[in-house]
Design a protein around this motif. Sequence first.
Motif, PDB file in Angstrom:
ATOM      1  N   CYS A  96       0.834  -1.206   0.000  1.00 20.11           N
ATOM      2  CA  CYS A  96       0.000   0.000   0.000  1.00 20.11           C
ATOM      3  C   CYS A  96       0.869   1.257   0.000  1.00 20.11           C
ATOM      4  N   ALA A  97       1.990   1.183   0.725  1.00 20.94           N
ATOM      5  CA  ALA A  97       2.904   2.325   0.761  1.00 20.94           C
ATOM      6  C   ALA A  97       3.487   2.581  -0.619  1.00 20.94           C
ATOM      7  N   LEU A  98       3.821   1.506  -1.338  1.00 20.50           N
ATOM      8  CA  LEU A  98       4.372   1.652  -2.682  1.00 20.50           C
ATOM      9  C   LEU A  98       3.342   2.271  -3.630  1.00 20.50           C
ATOM     10  N   VAL A  99       2.098   1.797  -3.541  1.00 21.88           N
ATOM     11  CA  VAL A  99       1.032   2.350  -4.378  1.00 21.88           C
ATOM     12  C   VAL A  99       0.779   3.813  -4.020  1.00 21.88           C
ATOM     13  N   SER A 100       0.786   4.118  -2.723  1.00 23.46           N
ATOM     14  CA  SER A 100       0.552   5.493  -2.276  1.00 23.46           C
ATOM     15  C   SER A 100       1.644   6.424  -2.769  1.00 23.46           C
ATOM     16  N   ILE A 102       3.139   6.316  -5.479  1.00 19.04           N
ATOM     17  CA  ILE A 102       2.905   6.615  -6.896  1.00 19.04           C
ATOM     18  C   ILE A 102       1.637   7.435  -7.103  1.00 19.04           C
ATOM     19  N   VAL A 103       0.571   7.061  -6.373  1.00 17.17           N
ATOM     20  CA  VAL A 103      -0.743   7.667  -6.604  1.00 17.17           C
ATOM     21  C   VAL A 103      -1.000   8.876  -5.707  1.00 17.17           C
ATOM     22  N   ALA A 104      -0.741   8.714  -4.401  1.00 13.08           N
ATOM     23  CA  ALA A 104      -1.048   9.782  -3.432  1.00 13.08           C
ATOM     24  C   ALA A 104       0.037   9.834  -2.372  1.00 13.08           C
ATOM     25  N   PRO A 105       1.173  10.471  -2.661  1.00  8.49           N
ATOM     26  CA  PRO A 105       2.309  10.496  -1.728  1.00  8.49           C
ATOM     27  C   PRO A 105       1.960  11.056  -0.347  1.00  8.49           C
ATOM     28  N   ASP A 106       1.031  12.006  -0.295  1.00  7.69           N
ATOM     29  CA  ASP A 106       0.680  12.611   0.996  1.00  7.69           C
ATOM     30  C   ASP A 106       0.048  11.593   1.947  1.00  7.69           C
ATOM     31  N   PHE A 107      -0.537  10.534   1.392  1.00  5.62           N
ATOM     32  CA  PHE A 107      -1.186   9.515   2.230  1.00  5.62           C
ATOM     33  C   PHE A 107      -0.168   8.750   3.074  1.00  5.62           C
TER      34      PHE A 107
END
Length: 334
Positions: A96-100, A102-107
Amino acid sequence: MPSLPIPMISSLFLGVLLVRIWFIDRRHGPLVLLLGVCAIQGVIISLAQHYRVPGFMVVQPITATLVSPMAWVAFQTTAVRHFMKSDYLHLLGPLCALVSLIVAPDFLDTLIPALSVGYGIAILWVSLQGTDAMPRMRLGAGDLPSYIWQTIGAALIAAAFTDVIIFAAQMMGAAYLRPWIISIYSSVMLLIVGGLSLSSALEADTTEVDEAPEPPVSDQDVEIVGKLDALMATQRLYLNPDLTLSLLSRRLLVPAKQLSAAINRTTGDNVSRYINAARIKAAQDCLLAGESITSAMLSSGFNTKSNFNREFLRVLGKSPSDWLAGQAPVDKKA
């Protein structure tokens, strides 16, 4: 002039310990893997925050999400149960951290502390229930494994407050302290988690055991404890310093949870105290036979002086030396 940042020093220390237990002590398992993850994370923090190596600022938050789930898996597979395929699901956090990223770094600012707090609370919740909740821990270690895991759980929770401290520093106009806060705070947390994972008190019973369901057998509690008493008297299993609840359950052919519940309801004590009471009786016999306190401790199944003294005081209300001094007049009359 090149310098070593604090996280790198911490990683070198953990790395030396890792080499020692891997090649000298021959310990290979989840706890060693946890130590390795902590050591690697320290190196990555150093490369990202101190040396500013390109790419590692991106890698750091991803690898940070490995520590807490690895601590939980190490806890479960050494203290509670054997490794299960479902444990691989804990890789979802780093994924999930890897996806975040790429998609939503602030998350990531929410995800990383949430994982630390969640896994930290989970470890605390189970370890606070005592030795009966950790059937794979050696009974001779007493409450020490519980205390160690509670400390690790608290360290994971504390690690989530790095961002809070950084925010406070920025509010006070000290944003330049950010690398120092990350370096020092994370180093302390990694040393606590990685260092405590080395304790021999956390070593588990590695013998495979079939998981059995726990049927409602409260009416059989007395019978179960009676069989256990007989087993203790004839085979003196309590003298084994590596004795675990799992081993007792296999010898009695009774599920661990059922055996633990029977002891609790029948004697009012947990399994560890039940076994240690038998060990204290054996230690009394050794002391009266002329053995030294240390020799009596080892002969009766204890492997730490602190646990022996604590249990002796709990059972008899006196320290070993005070109790032995009180027996001297009786011996002279005899």
